[in-house]
Structure formats: C-alpha cells, structure tokens
Motif scaffolding. Structure first.
Motif, PDB file in Angstrom:
ATOM      1  N   ASN A   3       0.831  -1.209   0.000  1.00  0.00           N
ATOM      2  CA  ASN A   3       0.000   0.000   0.000  1.00  0.00           C
ATOM      3  C   ASN A   3       0.862   1.255   0.000  1.00  0.00           C
ATOM      4  O   ASN A   3       0.555   2.222  -0.710  1.00  0.00           O
ATOM      5  N   ASP A   4       1.942   1.244   0.785  1.00  0.00           N
ATOM      6  CA  ASP A   4       2.842   2.393   0.815  1.00  0.00           C
ATOM      7  C   ASP A   4       3.487   2.612  -0.548  1.00  0.00           C
ATOM      8  O   ASP A   4       3.571   3.736  -1.041  1.00  0.00           O
ATOM      9  N   VAL A   5       3.934   1.535  -1.164  1.00  0.00           N
ATOM     10  CA  VAL A   5       4.556   1.631  -2.483  1.00  0.00           C
ATOM     11  C   VAL A   5       3.544   2.117  -3.509  1.00  0.00           C
ATOM     12  O   VAL A   5       3.862   2.953  -4.362  1.00  0.00           O
ATOM     13  N   VAL A  26      12.552   5.791   1.140  1.00  0.00           N
ATOM     14  CA  VAL A  26      12.031   5.929   2.498  1.00  0.00           C
ATOM     15  C   VAL A  26      11.110   4.764   2.837  1.00  0.00           C
ATOM     16  O   VAL A  26      11.183   4.186   3.918  1.00  0.00           O
ATOM     17  N   VAL A  27      10.249   4.394   1.891  1.00  0.00           N
ATOM     18  CA  VAL A  27       9.330   3.276   2.121  1.00  0.00           C
ATOM     19  C   VAL A  27      10.116   1.978   2.291  1.00  0.00           C
ATOM     20  O   VAL A  27       9.815   1.171   3.177  1.00  0.00           O
ATOM     21  N   ILE A  28      11.138   1.792   1.468  1.00  0.00           N
ATOM     22  CA  ILE A  28      11.948   0.564   1.562  1.00  0.00           C
ATOM     23  C   ILE A  28      12.678   0.520   2.898  1.00  0.00           C
ATOM     24  O   ILE A  28      12.729  -0.523   3.552  1.00  0.00           O
ATOM     25  N   GLU A  29      13.237   1.648   3.313  1.00  0.00           N
ATOM     26  CA  GLU A  29      13.932   1.684   4.607  1.00  0.00           C
ATOM     27  C   GLU A  29      12.955   1.449   5.756  1.00  0.00           C
ATOM     28  O   GLU A  29      13.286   0.795   6.738  1.00  0.00           O
ATOM     29  N   LYS A  30      11.749   1.981   5.614  1.00  0.00           N
ATOM     30  CA  LYS A  30      10.728   1.799   6.656  1.00  0.00           C
ATOM     31  C   LYS A  30      10.386   0.322   6.833  1.00  0.00           C
ATOM     32  O   LYS A  30      10.170  -0.157   7.943  1.00  0.00           O
ATOM     33  N   HIS A  31      10.364  -0.421   5.740  1.00  0.00           N
ATOM     34  CA  HIS A  31       9.984  -1.833   5.772  1.00  0.00           C
ATOM     35  C   HIS A  31      11.199  -2.753   5.641  1.00  0.00           C
ATOM     36  O   HIS A  31      11.058  -3.903   5.221  1.00  0.00           O
TER      37      HIS A  31
END
Length: 101
Positions: A3-5, A26-31
């Motif tokens: 969903n974030d992606v 940022v999304v990749i680092e978050k997950h």
C-alpha cells in the motif's frame, strides 16, 4: 508495504514524479525489517543474497512502473488538451456559421 509503495507510485504531478525515488527509498527503509522475514519452514536457510537480488529486481520493476504511469499520465493530459482545443475550434466555427446565417 504494498500500500505504501502504491501510494508513492501514483504520482499526480511532475514534482511528485521527481521526488518518487527518494520516497521509494524511504518506504523501503521503513519496511527493511521485512527483508529478514522468512516463512517458518525456511528459517534455517541463508537467503540474504537472494533477498538482495529480489529487492533490486523489485526496485527496478517499481521504477519501470513509475515511468509507465508517468507516461500514461502525460498522454491523458495531452489528449485532454487536444480535445479542449478541438472543442474551442468547433465552437468558434459554429459561432461564425451561425452569424453568417
């Protein structure tokens, strides 16, 4: 994660499109913690190199999808502008024909 992606990939303006790589990172680092997750039956196997290559493939695919969405958006904006121009031309032509009558 998906969903974030998806939210990042649906850029609505050129500025959002330009900021997309940073937002994806940022999304990749978050997950990032999900990269070490493995199903219960495969916990003992070393998959870090495979996961990294899969992540790189996923990033490449996201970039391709982002570019396709941006091109699609540009095409729809271009078509919309063309239709508006044609409608304006038709209106002026009909107005002049009506005035000639």
């Amino acid at each position: 994660l998906l969903n974030d992606v998806e939210q990042v990939l649906h850029a609505e303006s050129a500025a959002d499109f330009e900021r997309m790589p940073k937002r994806l990172m940022v999304v990749i680092e978050k997950h990032q913690k999900l990269s070490s997750w493995t199903p219960a039956d495969e916990e003992g196997k070393d998959k870090s190199a495979d996961n990294e290559s899969k992540q790189q493939m996923m990033i490449n695919e996201m970039v391709v999808q982002r570019d396709l969405l941006f091109k699609k958006n540009q095409m729809s904006v271009s078509q919309s502008n063309q239709i508006k121009r044609e409608c304006g031309q038709d209106l002026r032509r009909l107005t002049s024909e009506n005035a000639a009558l």
